[in-house]
Design a protein around this motif. Sequence first.
Motif, short mmCIF file in Angstrom:
data_model
loop_
_atom_site.label_atom_id
_atom_site.label_comp_id
_atom_site.label_asym_id
_atom_site.label_seq_id
_atom_site.Cartn_x
_atom_site.Cartn_y
_atom_site.Cartn_z
N PRO A 167 0.80 -1.27 -0.02
CA PRO A 167 0.08 0.12 0.09
C PRO A 167 0.92 1.15 -0.06
CG PRO A 167 -0.83 -1.46 1.45
CD PRO A 167 0.43 -2.26 0.98
N GLY A 168 0.30 2.34 -0.88
CA GLY A 168 1.05 3.32 -0.69
C GLY A 168 2.37 3.44 -1.66
N ALA A 169 2.80 2.30 -2.23
CA ALA A 169 4.06 2.13 -2.82
C ALA A 169 3.76 2.67 -4.31
CB ALA A 169 4.57 0.72 -2.87
N PHE A 207 -8.36 3.12 -2.07
CA PHE A 207 -7.79 4.42 -1.51
C PHE A 207 -6.68 3.69 -0.36
CE2 PHE A 207 -12.34 5.98 -1.30
CZ PHE A 207 -12.10 7.05 -1.85
N VAL A 208 -6.56 2.26 -0.61
CA VAL A 208 -5.60 1.69 0.33
C VAL A 208 -4.58 1.75 -0.45
CG1 VAL A 208 -4.69 -0.50 1.48
CG2 VAL A 208 -7.18 0.13 1.80
N ASP A 209 -4.61 1.49 -1.89
CA ASP A 209 -3.48 1.27 -2.93
C ASP A 209 -2.86 2.58 -3.05
OD1 ASP A 209 -3.66 -1.09 -3.66
OD2 ASP A 209 -4.92 -0.88 -5.40
N ASP A 210 -3.54 3.66 -3.16
CA ASP A 210 -3.23 5.24 -3.06
C ASP A 210 -3.71 6.01 -2.36
OD1 ASP A 210 -2.14 7.73 -4.10
OD2 ASP A 210 -2.47 7.25 -6.07
N PRO A 211 -3.45 6.37 -1.00
CA PRO A 211 -4.34 7.12 -0.12
C PRO A 211 -4.28 8.82 -0.85
CG PRO A 211 -2.66 6.18 0.93
CD PRO A 211 -2.41 5.81 -0.35
N THR A 212 -3.54 9.08 -1.71
CA THR A 212 -3.81 10.52 -2.27
C THR A 212 -5.35 10.49 -2.91
OG1 THR A 212 -2.78 10.04 -4.15
CG2 THR A 212 -1.35 10.76 -2.67
N ARG A 213 -5.91 9.51 -3.13
CA ARG A 213 -6.88 9.56 -3.78
C ARG A 213 -8.12 10.08 -2.71
NH1 ARG A 213 -6.36 3.58 -6.51
NH2 ARG A 213 -4.75 4.29 -8.32
N LEU A 236 -13.42 5.26 2.09
CA LEU A 236 -12.61 6.53 2.38
C LEU A 236 -12.66 6.88 3.92
CD1 LEU A 236 -13.14 9.90 0.69
CD2 LEU A 236 -12.59 9.83 3.05
N GLN A 237 -13.68 6.61 4.59
CA GLN A 237 -13.85 7.05 6.00
C GLN A 237 -12.81 5.86 6.56
OE1 GLN A 237 -16.61 8.86 7.58
NE2 GLN A 237 -14.73 9.29 8.79
N ARG A 238 -12.65 4.54 6.10
CA ARG A 238 -12.11 3.35 6.83
C ARG A 238 -10.63 3.76 6.64
NH1 ARG A 238 -13.79 -2.20 4.23
NH2 ARG A 238 -15.83 -1.33 4.53
N ALA A 239 -10.31 4.01 5.32
CA ALA A 239 -8.82 4.19 4.86
C ALA A 239 -8.30 5.29 5.76
CB ALA A 239 -8.62 4.44 3.33
N GLY A 240 -9.00 6.33 6.04
CA GLY A 240 -8.64 7.75 6.65
C GLY A 240 -8.56 7.45 8.19
N SER A 241 -9.20 6.31 8.83
CA SER A 241 -8.96 6.13 10.24
C SER A 241 -7.91 5.27 10.63
CB SER A 241 -10.62 5.61 10.71
OG SER A 241 -10.71 4.31 10.02
N GLU A 242 -7.41 4.77 9.59
CA GLU A 242 -6.23 3.91 9.60
C GLU A 242 -4.69 4.62 9.50
OE1 GLU A 242 -7.25 0.43 7.40
OE2 GLU A 242 -8.72 -0.12 8.71
N ASP A 243 -4.66 5.76 9.36
CA ASP A 243 -3.49 6.65 9.16
C ASP A 243 -3.08 5.78 8.18
OD1 ASP A 243 -1.63 8.35 9.30
OD2 ASP A 243 -0.70 7.75 10.90
N CYS A 244 -3.70 6.06 6.94
CA CYS A 244 -3.00 5.27 5.75
C CYS A 244 -1.82 6.19 5.04
CB CYS A 244 -4.13 5.07 4.71
SG CYS A 244 -5.11 6.57 4.60
N LYS A 290 0.72 7.23 6.35
CA LYS A 290 1.72 6.94 6.73
C LYS A 290 2.76 6.21 5.70
CE LYS A 290 1.18 4.05 10.04
NZ LYS A 290 0.68 3.49 11.36
N THR A 291 1.96 5.81 4.81
CA THR A 291 2.64 4.90 3.86
C THR A 291 2.93 5.70 2.53
OG1 THR A 291 0.40 4.21 2.58
CG2 THR A 291 1.49 2.75 4.24
N ILE A 292 2.59 6.83 2.33
CA ILE A 292 3.02 7.75 1.31
C ILE A 292 3.98 8.84 1.65
CG2 ILE A 292 1.03 7.28 -0.29
CD1 ILE A 292 -0.15 9.82 0.46
N SER A 293 4.64 9.32 0.64
CA SER A 293 5.73 10.34 0.84
C SER A 293 5.05 11.61 1.20
CB SER A 293 6.49 10.60 -0.39
OG SER A 293 6.19 11.04 -1.24
#
Length: 415
Positions: free
Chosen positions: A107-109, A167-173, A196-204, A206-209
């Motif tokens: 995720p986020g790579a 959103f998990v693959d790419d949280p910028t979405r 979106l809510q779920r991904a957002g609540s998991e501090d997603c 962290k995985t992106i620059s």
Amino acid sequence: MNYERLTRKQLPKRVYQLLKRIGNTGDEMGLSVFVVGGFVRDLLIGSPNLDADVVVEGDGIAFAHAFAENEGGQVKRHRRFGTAVVVLPDGFKVDVATARTETYAHPGALPSVNPASIKEDLRRRDFTINAMAMALNEDRFGELVDFFDGKADILSESVKVLHDLSFVDDPTRIFRAVRFEQRYGFSIEPHTAELLQRAGSEDCFKTISGQRLRNEILLILKEENPFPAIRRLANFDLVKYIHPRICVSDELAELLDRIRDMGWCPNWDMALISLIALLDQLSADEAVDVSERLALRKRHTEALSLCKMRLPDILQRLDGINLQPSEVYRILKGLPVEVLRFGMAKCQGASDNILLYLTRLRKVRRLVNGNDLRRLGYSEGPLYTQILDETFAAQLDGLRGKSQAIQFVTDRFPL
Ligand code: ATP
């Protein structure tokens, strides 16, 4: 459905003809070519967008070179992932890419990519409304390629992801969803909102620059009216990822309104002015935290720092006070225009003085220079700076014309 007529009606003639010629180059090379993404979305919505992203089923780089040669243009940049920018002789730019799949190692790579069909290329995109293409080859020109019902979602005014892990693959979405929703007055479709809510609540994030996060945040702040998107981010409890102490209040809404009311000029970095407003309640140290986390560019970091360290004092000195123009100049000299514009919105009592500086004082050219002093017989040395500075101040405060300025020099600094 075919959109040739709409394309002809809605786009400037030269852009319509350009699309035709892109299709012709595709025909010459035996390749299918499409315009994709935001261009097609905005064509259907009826909102002007001249950012032509072209996707080629086949070698996009070879296509870019052939098209550039046909047009007498240049292939300016090769980027990663088989993409290029063709710059035409009139400066118009066309982004060209090879149709490709993207897979995420984690995720986020950043994705690894492989050449693919247009359908697969569209499948990797963020939202259905951004996952449409329009064919450009002569025999298909204007044909809408819409595997994921983007047109239906435009009609129902929905922002919808293509799959549950988007959103998990790419949280910028997450930020993109909010931006498009608010820009067009659409709604994030309920299941997409849940994801979106779920991904957002998991501090997603962290995985992106920081840089990728920064880019999306600045794109929101660059919108014509960024406040609704900021409020929406706050509703999703996402503003804390910019900084936990940012408070999305009526005060912020008013500040952003005042910034917008000042109008807009192509030279101003509106995203920066809005960013300064967004971070207004933060301390200097907290603003530094944001700068570091979002990997802000030097210019942005410096402007933020000026706003925290110097602006409050400057505004106090200018607030409601009638100063000599030279004094206003001395106080404001060298500050970036974005800091000044923010200062005007922040403190209305100082805005007349700031406006005087922006519209008149900073454009004044010196009437007297070192050569003049030499000609008058002054011997070179530190005195030059004093004479030039004082003469310039007097000029700002009312001297008119070179002869008055020279008279000032000789009266004030007798030889
Ligand atoms: P704008 O009007 O804001 O420029 P746009 O849709 O043209 O909107 P870009 O960021 O230029 O935005 O992206 C072009 C296209 O690339 C999008 O329409 C979308 O299809 C795709 N895209 C961009 N970012 C992503 C992403 N993070 N994930 C998947 N697809 C994306």
